[in-house]
Scaffold this active site. Structure first.
Site, PDB file in Angstrom:
ATOM      1  N   SER A 162      44.884  38.431  43.870  1.00  0.00           N
ATOM      2  CA  SER A 162      45.239  39.945  44.501  1.00  0.00           C
ATOM      3  C   SER A 162      45.504  39.444  46.058  1.00  0.00           C
ATOM      4  CB  SER A 162      44.349  40.877  44.354  1.00  0.00           C
ATOM      5  OG  SER A 162      44.587  41.126  42.872  1.00  0.00           O
TER       6      SER A 162
ATOM      7  N   GLU B  54      44.724  30.681  34.232  1.00  0.00           N
ATOM      8  CA  GLU B  54      45.501  31.077  32.963  1.00  0.00           C
ATOM      9  C   GLU B  54      45.719  29.678  31.858  1.00  0.00           C
ATOM     10  OE1 GLU B  54      48.681  32.933  35.160  1.00  0.00           O
ATOM     11  OE2 GLU B  54      47.377  34.439  35.799  1.00  0.00           O
TER      12      GLU B  54
ATOM     13  N   HIS C 222      44.983  25.931  36.539  1.00  0.00           N
ATOM     14  CA  HIS C 222      44.871  27.354  36.792  1.00  0.00           C
ATOM     15  C   HIS C 222      44.173  28.218  35.854  1.00  0.00           C
ATOM     16  CE1 HIS C 222      46.439  31.505  37.104  1.00  0.00           C
ATOM     17  NE2 HIS C 222      46.541  31.201  38.416  1.00  0.00           N
TER      18      HIS C 222
ATOM     19  N   LYS D  30      54.313  31.652  38.466  1.00  0.00           N
ATOM     20  CA  LYS D  30      53.955  31.784  37.187  1.00  0.00           C
ATOM     21  C   LYS D  30      55.135  31.663  36.177  1.00  0.00           C
ATOM     22  CE  LYS D  30      49.738  33.964  38.445  1.00  0.00           C
ATOM     23  NZ  LYS D  30      48.598  34.744  38.250  1.00  0.00           N
TER      24      LYS D  30
ATOM     25  N   GLU E  46      39.572  30.916  42.983  1.00  0.00           N
ATOM     26  CA  GLU E  46      40.276  32.149  42.414  1.00  0.00           C
ATOM     27  C   GLU E  46      39.532  32.730  41.440  1.00  0.00           C
ATOM     28  OE1 GLU E  46      45.025  31.774  42.584  1.00  0.00           O
ATOM     29  OE2 GLU E  46      44.368  30.710  40.798  1.00  0.00           O
TER      30      GLU E  46
ATOM     31  N   GLY F   1      45.666  39.319  39.562  1.00  0.00           N
ATOM     32  CA  GLY F   1      46.626  40.377  39.013  1.00  0.00           C
ATOM     33  C   GLY F   1      45.992  41.466  38.751  1.00  0.00           C
TER      34      GLY F   1
ATOM     35  N   ASN G  55      52.548  31.213  43.694  1.00  0.00           N
ATOM     36  CA  ASN G  55      52.429  30.705  42.336  1.00  0.00           C
ATOM     37  C   ASN G  55      53.366  31.656  41.512  1.00  0.00           C
ATOM     38  OD1 ASN G  55      52.274  29.956  39.600  1.00  0.00           O
ATOM     39  ND2 ASN G  55      49.868  30.669  39.585  1.00  0.00           N
TER      40      ASN G  55
HETATM   41  P1  PGA Z   1      47.532  37.038  41.802  1.00  0.00           P
HETATM   42  O1  PGA Z   1      47.680  35.880  41.461  1.00  0.00           O
HETATM   43  O2  PGA Z   1      47.927  36.980  43.389  1.00  0.00           O
HETATM   44  O3  PGA Z   1      49.010  37.754  41.310  1.00  0.00           O
HETATM   45  O4  PGA Z   1      46.329  37.703  41.699  1.00  0.00           O
HETATM   46  C1  PGA Z   1      47.086  34.587  41.751  1.00  0.00           C
HETATM   47  C2  PGA Z   1      47.065  33.524  40.975  1.00  0.00           C
HETATM   48  O5  PGA Z   1      46.848  33.648  39.736  1.00  0.00           O
HETATM   49  O6  PGA Z   1      47.273  32.363  41.430  1.00  0.00           O
END
Ligand code: PGA
Length: 254
Positions: free
Chosen positions: A216, A100, A98, A14, A170, A176, A12
Site C-alpha cells: 500500500s 502471492e 512474491h 501483477k 512486504e 492491497g 509490480n
Molecule cells: P500494493 O502491492 O502496493 O497494491 O499493496 C504491493 C505488492 O504486492 O508488491
C-alpha cells in the site's frame, strides 16, 4: 537525508494490463519521469507485455523487470519462462517469491533461492520478497518468519551476488489492503533484515544491499517511508497501475 544506497522504486503490475494497455501505461510513465535520474525506476509488466514495453523503453531512464521466472534453463517445462528468454527483451530485474506466489503457487524458500541463483547466472537482478502475515505479526513471530525467509531465499549466494540482489519487505497484511506499516514498523523490520544480512555475510555487504518496502505505498505515504534510514525504495502494486500516481510516488521520494 542522503543515503549512500540509491533508491529503487519498482512497479509490480501483477496480472494486469493487456499488451496494448501496458504500452499506454509505460508511455505515460515515460512522459512523467523522463528527467528523473536520482532513483532507479523499474516497471514489471506481465510476460505478454514485455516485448512491447521493452521497445517503448529503449534509450529511456526506466528499466524493465519481470514478475517471476523458472529456476531451470530452457527445456521441457511446459508453461515456464527461462532467464535467457527474459534477457532477450532487455529485462534487468525479476521479482521472486512474491507473497502471492508463496501463497497461491506454494513457492518455498529453497525454490526461491534456486530461482535467485538462476537469475544471477543470467545477470538478472532478483527482487526477493519476504514478509509476515497478519496472524504471524499478531503472534509476535515477525522476526522469526522474516529471518528464516531471508536466510532461506538467499541461501548459497556469494557476497558479490547478494549485493546485486534487492530485497523487498512486504508485510502480507499491508498488500492491497490500504493498510501501510507504520514508519516505525517498517524501519524496525528493515533494520532487522540488515542485521540478518550482516550475520549471513558481513557488515559492509549488508550496508550495500538495497531493501525495498512494499504494501500500500502511495503518493501520500512515500515521502515518510522513503526517508527511513534502512528503507531503500519501494515495490508498488495498485498505485503503479496509473502513470500519475506511480510518478508522484517517485517525485515525492526524491
Ligand atoms: P500494493 O502491492 O502496493 O497494491 O499493496 C504491493 C505488492 O504486492 O508488491
Amino acid at each position: 537525508m542522503v543515503k549512500d544506497r540509491k533508491l529503487i522504486i519498482a512497479g509490480n503490475w501483477k496480472m494486469n494490463k493487456t499488451a496494448a494497455e501496458a504500452l499506454d501505461l509505460v508511455n505515460g510513465i515515460k512522459r512523467e519521469l523522463a528527467n528523473v535520474k536520482e532513483v532507479d525506476i523499474v516497471v514489471c509488466p506481465p510476460f505478454t507485455a514485455l516485448a512491447g514495453v521493452s521497445e517503448a523503453l529503449l534509450n529511456s531512464n526506466i528499466r524493465l523487470g519481470a514478475q517471476n521466472m523458472s529456476e531451470n534453463g530452457p527445456g521441457a517445462f511446459t508453461g515456464e519462462i527461462a532467464a535467457p528468454m527474459l534477457k532477450e527483451f532487455s529485462v534487468r530485474y525479476v521479482i521472486l517469491g512474491h507473497s502471492e506466489r508463496r501463497q497461491f503457487q506454494k513457492e518455498p524458500d529453497d525454490l526461491i533461492a534456486r530461482k535467485a541463483a538462476a537469475a544471477h547466472a543470467s545477470a538478472l537482478k532478483p527482487i526477493v520478497c519476504v514478509g509476515e502475515t497478519l496472524a504471524e505479526r499478531e503472534a509476535n513471530i515477525t522476526e522469526k518468519i522474516v529471518g528464516s525467509q531471508v536466510r532461506g531465499s538467499l541461501a548459497g549466494l556469494s557476497r558479490e551476488l547478494v549485493e546485486e540482489t534487492v530485497i523487498a519487505y512486504e508485510p502480507v497484511w499491508a498488500i492491497g489492503t490500504g493498510k501501510t506499516a507504520s514508519a516505525q514498523q517498517a524501519q524496525d523490520v528493515h533494520a532487522f533484515i540488515r542485521g540478518v544480512l550482516s550475520e549471513m555475510f558481513d557488515d559492509a555487504t549488508a550496508r550495500r544491499v538495497r531493501i525495498q518496502y512494499g504494501g500500500s505505498v502511495k503518493p501520500s505515504n512515500a515521502r515518510e517511508l522513503m526517508s527511513l534510514p534502512d528503507v531503500d525504495g519501494a515495490l508498488v502494486g495498485g498505485a503503479a497501475l496509473e502513470a500519475r500516481s506511480f510518478a508522484d510516488i517517485i517525485r515525492n521520494s526524491i
